[in-house]
Design an enzyme around this catalytic site. Structure first.
Site, PDB file in Angstrom:
ATOM      1  N   PRO A 141       0.836  -1.206   0.000  1.00 39.30           N
ATOM      2  CA  PRO A 141       0.000   0.000   0.000  1.00 39.30           C
ATOM      3  C   PRO A 141       0.870   1.256   0.000  1.00 39.30           C
ATOM      4  O   PRO A 141       1.797   1.376   0.813  1.00 39.30           O
ATOM      5  CB  PRO A 141      -0.785  -0.117   1.308  1.00 39.30           C
ATOM      6  N   CYS A 178       0.342   5.523  -0.333  1.00 41.95           N
ATOM      7  CA  CYS A 178      -0.576   6.645  -0.464  1.00 41.95           C
ATOM      8  C   CYS A 178      -0.286   7.433  -1.731  1.00 41.95           C
ATOM      9  O   CYS A 178       0.874   7.697  -2.061  1.00 41.95           O
ATOM     10  CB  CYS A 178      -0.477   7.554   0.745  1.00 41.95           C
ATOM     11  N   LEU A 217      12.706  -2.009   1.154  1.00 40.88           N
ATOM     12  CA  LEU A 217      13.894  -1.954   0.293  1.00 40.88           C
ATOM     13  C   LEU A 217      14.269  -3.317  -0.266  1.00 40.88           C
ATOM     14  O   LEU A 217      15.433  -3.723  -0.260  1.00 40.88           O
ATOM     15  CB  LEU A 217      15.068  -1.323   1.035  1.00 40.88           C
ATOM     16  N   GLY A 248       7.319  -1.698  -2.636  1.00 41.97           N
ATOM     17  CA  GLY A 248       6.773  -0.355  -2.637  1.00 41.97           C
ATOM     18  C   GLY A 248       7.430   0.512  -3.690  1.00 41.97           C
ATOM     19  O   GLY A 248       7.014   0.539  -4.846  1.00 41.97           O
ATOM     20  N   ARG A 249       8.498   1.192  -3.300  1.00 39.54           N
ATOM     21  CA  ARG A 249       9.160   2.123  -4.220  1.00 39.54           C
ATOM     22  C   ARG A 249       9.616   1.447  -5.513  1.00 39.54           C
ATOM     23  O   ARG A 249       9.589   2.061  -6.580  1.00 39.54           O
ATOM     24  CB  ARG A 249      10.353   2.773  -3.519  1.00 39.54           C
ATOM     25  N   TYR A 269      -0.391   4.961  12.955  1.00 41.10           N
ATOM     26  CA  TYR A 269      -1.801   5.271  12.759  1.00 41.10           C
ATOM     27  C   TYR A 269      -2.609   4.643  13.898  1.00 41.10           C
ATOM     28  O   TYR A 269      -2.062   3.996  14.783  1.00 41.10           O
ATOM     29  CB  TYR A 269      -2.238   4.846  11.364  1.00 41.10           C
TER      30      TYR A 269
END
Length: 375
Positions: A42, A44, A321, A343-344, A202
């Site tokens: 996930p 954003c 990573l 992710g990235r 969160y």
């Protein structure tokens, strides 16, 4: 559009000896089979309108990763209540209008052979903030579309953030109900897997960590009390979606701060989450205090997933990573985790799974429109 590809049922802990790649072995979670062990984490996008509805950006962003071959495509943190958004530009699932807006997106992801999943979230005291590329930082004022966030207490995440209102018992129970209602809407919208966001400072993580939870009622103090809200959410979501839909939970396995939430705590939490109906624990870390010193490096969170898998006996996902196919392959092949979340790297290259399959010698189906690229 290509027809949906179905993978055979497999034991989620078994990697067939004949398979040339553990990473490209299917993973079965309840009634859903992921075609491979690569998931989009996930991330954003801060690109929804003030109504929390997804846009064409989300359809292209998520759809591209499905075309690229990710077995599981997870949305960004999607708020269960308007006040649970990180920023005014976050997506949500708090109304039936959101169901209709998500349906074409989940349908496209599924048509490419990927499993569409949603991460359900409540930002807690990190809500009502500017998106990262805004000129301003910190809390968004009411006059600019912001709101008063909520949390376990009235301490803000950082001085620039807004001061939260402390949730009373009724407010806590309303959060549980909101997660359950959003999960039901998610299934109606075509999502085939649900992830609960219990990480990164969160709301659910705020209740877990002793660094942010200073309550003296049944939701604070002891480890059992601090776990009460996340476990109640997990049980409510499992009841809402029924026995067939996979439920995952992303946790911060450590706060990286002395006397904060620890990996040992996470082992206990993972065990309890599994009892509550969670099928896989997605192991991230940090985020509850800005002062944490995180040892960021290639695969730095993989040992967290490996320990929780080993000691709690639950399937885990590794994230952080992970960039090279051989690195991801080793994680799954050596039993450090059951799923690798990128992710990235998937932001840089939506077609990373296709490239990884080619490099690892795995036979995978590819969109007919793109076959010439692999000839």
């Amino acid at each position: 559009m290509t027809a949906r590809r179905s993978a055979p049922e497999v034991d989620p802990d078994a990697v067939p000896a004949a398979s040339p790649s553990a990473l490209f072995t299917p993973l079965r979670l309840r009634s859903v089979t992921l075609p491979n062990r690569v998931a989009m984490a996930p991330m954003c996008q801060y690109s929804a309108g003030p109504d929390g509805l997804p846009t064409d950006w989300h359809r292209i962003h998520l759809g591209a990763r499905a075309v690229g071959g990710a077995g599981l495509v997870l949305t960004e943190a999607t708020a269960v209540l308007p006040e649970g958004r990180i920023s005014p530009q976050d997506t949500g699932l708090w109304s039936d209008a959101h169901v209709e807006a998500w349906r074409p997106i989940t349908a496209f992801v599924a048509e490419q052979g990927s499993v569409p999943g949603v991460q359900l979230a409540h930002a807690g005291f990190k809500a009502s903030t500017y998106r990262p590329w805004a000129a301003q930082r910190g809390g968004v004022a009411d006059a600019e579309g912001g709101w008063t966030p909520v949390g376990p207490g009235t301490e803000p995440f950082a001085p620039a953030y807004r001061i939260p209102a402390a949730l009373d018992t009724d407010g806590v129970e309303a959060v549980v109900d909101a997660f359950a209602a959003a999960a039901s809407r998610a299934v109606a919208a075509g999502f085939e897997a649900i992830e609960l966001h219990c990480a990164h400072g969160y709301l659910l993580h705020e209740f877990l960590s002793p660094l942010s939870n200073h309550r003296t009622d049944e939701y604070g103090g002891s480890l059992a009390n601090r776990m009460r809200l996340p476990l109640a959410v997990a049980r409510a979501v499992r009841a809402a979606v029924g026995p067939d839909v996979p439920v995952l939970a992303r946790i911060s396995a450590t706060d990286w701060v002395q006397d904060g939430w620890s990996v040992a705590d996470s082992v206990l939490l993972a065990t309890e989450l599994a009892t509550a109906g969670v099928d896989l624990v997605d192991c991230s870390s940090g985020g509850v205090v800005p002062s944490a010193s995180v040892p960021v490096g290639p695969g730095y969170q993989v040992p967290l997933a490996a320990r929780i898998r080993r000691e709690a006996g639950v399937p885990t996902g590794a994230v952080g990573l992970i960039t090279e196919p051989e690195q991801a392959e080793e994680i799954v092949a050596t039993g450090q985790a059951d799923l690798v979340l990128l992710g990235r790297e998937l932001l840089r290259d939506p077609y990373w799974p296709q490239r990884a399959a080619a490099r690892l010698g795995a036979a995978v189906e590819r969109p007919s429109q793109y076959l010439r690229a692999w000839e």
